[in-house]
Design an enzyme around this catalytic site. Structure first.
Site, mmCIF file in Angstrom:
data_model
loop_
_atom_site.group_PDB
_atom_site.id
_atom_site.type_symbol
_atom_site.label_atom_id
_atom_site.label_comp_id
_atom_site.label_asym_id
_atom_site.label_seq_id
_atom_site.Cartn_x
_atom_site.Cartn_y
_atom_site.Cartn_z
ATOM 1 N N HIS A 148 -43.165 -73.048 -11.596
ATOM 2 C CA HIS A 148 -42.405 -74.672 -11.109
ATOM 3 C C HIS A 148 -41.148 -74.833 -12.173
ATOM 4 O O HIS A 148 -41.333 -74.548 -13.373
ATOM 5 C CB HIS A 148 -43.292 -75.527 -11.099
ATOM 6 N N HIS A 205 -38.496 -78.097 -13.281
ATOM 7 C CA HIS A 205 -38.303 -78.778 -13.649
ATOM 8 C C HIS A 205 -36.607 -79.226 -13.132
ATOM 9 O O HIS A 205 -35.563 -77.909 -13.668
ATOM 10 C CB HIS A 205 -38.479 -79.724 -14.411
HETATM 11 P P1 5GP Z 1 -45.155 -79.032 -16.778
HETATM 12 O O1 5GP Z 1 -46.184 -79.555 -17.560
HETATM 13 O O2 5GP Z 1 -46.517 -78.229 -15.979
HETATM 14 O O3 5GP Z 1 -44.107 -78.136 -16.791
HETATM 15 O O4 5GP Z 1 -45.437 -79.646 -15.518
HETATM 16 C C1 5GP Z 1 -46.206 -80.122 -14.347
HETATM 17 C C2 5GP Z 1 -45.888 -81.345 -13.941
HETATM 18 O O5 5GP Z 1 -46.372 -81.458 -12.899
HETATM 19 C C3 5GP Z 1 -45.640 -82.829 -14.787
HETATM 20 O O6 5GP Z 1 -44.070 -83.377 -14.205
HETATM 21 C C4 5GP Z 1 -46.451 -83.647 -13.736
HETATM 22 O O7 5GP Z 1 -46.006 -84.876 -13.813
HETATM 23 C C5 5GP Z 1 -46.016 -83.193 -12.324
HETATM 24 N N1 5GP Z 1 -47.298 -83.096 -11.462
HETATM 25 C C6 5GP Z 1 -48.700 -83.016 -11.809
HETATM 26 N N2 5GP Z 1 -49.453 -83.093 -10.645
HETATM 27 C C7 5GP Z 1 -49.103 -83.646 -9.906
HETATM 28 C C8 5GP Z 1 -49.198 -84.058 -8.416
HETATM 29 O O8 5GP Z 1 -50.699 -83.802 -7.729
HETATM 30 N N3 5GP Z 1 -48.217 -84.587 -7.813
HETATM 31 C C9 5GP Z 1 -46.603 -83.935 -7.840
HETATM 32 N N4 5GP Z 1 -45.944 -84.931 -7.570
HETATM 33 N N5 5GP Z 1 -46.596 -83.747 -8.879
HETATM 34 C C10 5GP Z 1 -47.663 -83.480 -9.935
#
Ligand code: 5GP
Ligand code: ZN
Length: 138
Positions: A99, A101
Site C-alpha cells: 500500500h 500512503h
Molecule cells: P504501514 O506502517 O504498513 O506503512 O501502514 C499501515 C497503515 O495501515 C497504518 O497507517 C494504519 O493506521 C493502517 N491500518 C492498520 N489497520 C487498519 C485497518 O483495519 N483499517 C484501516 N483503514 N487502516 C488500517
C-alpha cells in the site's frame, strides 16, 4: 491471504471507508489519520511489498495514487502531500500487504522522517549505481 487485514478490507469482511476503486486497486481512509484526508492506496490482490508487483499492478497503483492525490488536494487544500510507502519492518511497514500512503501535510504537523545524509564522494555514487544497473532487467 486469510489473516491479512487489507485482504479482508478488499473482500469487505471488515469495514473500511473507501474513497475510490478500480479493477486492481482500492483507496480507503487510513484508520490512524495522521492528518485529515490520510488515504491508503492498496492493491486488491495480496502482494507483500513493492518487490512483488508486476508492471501492470505498479502502474495501476501509480495511476490511482495520482488521481486520489489530486482529489485530496482539492478537498483539503493541504500545504503539501507526502507519498510514503514502506517495505519491511526496518522501513516501518506494519501491514504486509502492499500500500501507499497519501498524507496531507501542514507546517508543524509533527510528522517526521529523519534523513541522515552521508554525502559520499562521486566514486561511491558510481559504484553504487553500477551494482544496481547490473541487476536491472534488460
Ligand atoms: P504501514 O506502517 O504498513 O506503512 O501502514 C499501515 C497503515 O495501515 C497504518 O497507517 C494504519 O493506521 C493502517 N491500518 C492498520 N489497520 C487498519 C485497518 O483495519 N483499517 C484501516 N483503514 N487502516 C488500517
Ligand atoms: Zn493481503
Amino acid at each position: 491471504m486469510t489473516d491479512c487485514v487489507f485482504c479482508k478490507i478488499v473482500a469487505k469482511q471488515i469495514s473500511a471507508t473507501n474513497v475510490h476503486e478500480d479493477e486492481l486497486t482500492l483507496a480507503f481512509m487510513d484508520i490512524g489519520q495522521v492528518n485529515p484526508g490520510h488515504v491508503l492506496v492498496a492493491l486488491k490482490a495480496h502482494a507483500e511489498n513493492l518487490y512483488a508487483l508486476d508492471e501492470t499492478q505498479a502502474a495501476a497503483v501509480a495511476r490511482c495514487s495520482a488521481r486520489v492525490a489530486r482529489a485530496i488536494r482539492d478537498a483539503f487544500s493541504p500545504a503539501g502531500l507526502s507519498v510514503y510507502q514502506a517495505n519491511g519492518e526496518p522501513a516501518g511497514q506494519t501491514v504486509f500487504h502492499y500500500h501507499v500512503h497519501l498524507l496531507p501535510r501542514h507546517a508543524g504537523d509533527g510528522m517526521e522522517l529523519t534523513w541522515p545524509v552521508k554525502n559520499p564522494p562521486r566514486e561511491k555514487l558510481e559504484a553504487y549505481a553500477a551494482r544496481i544497473r547490473a541487476r536491472l532487467p534488460r
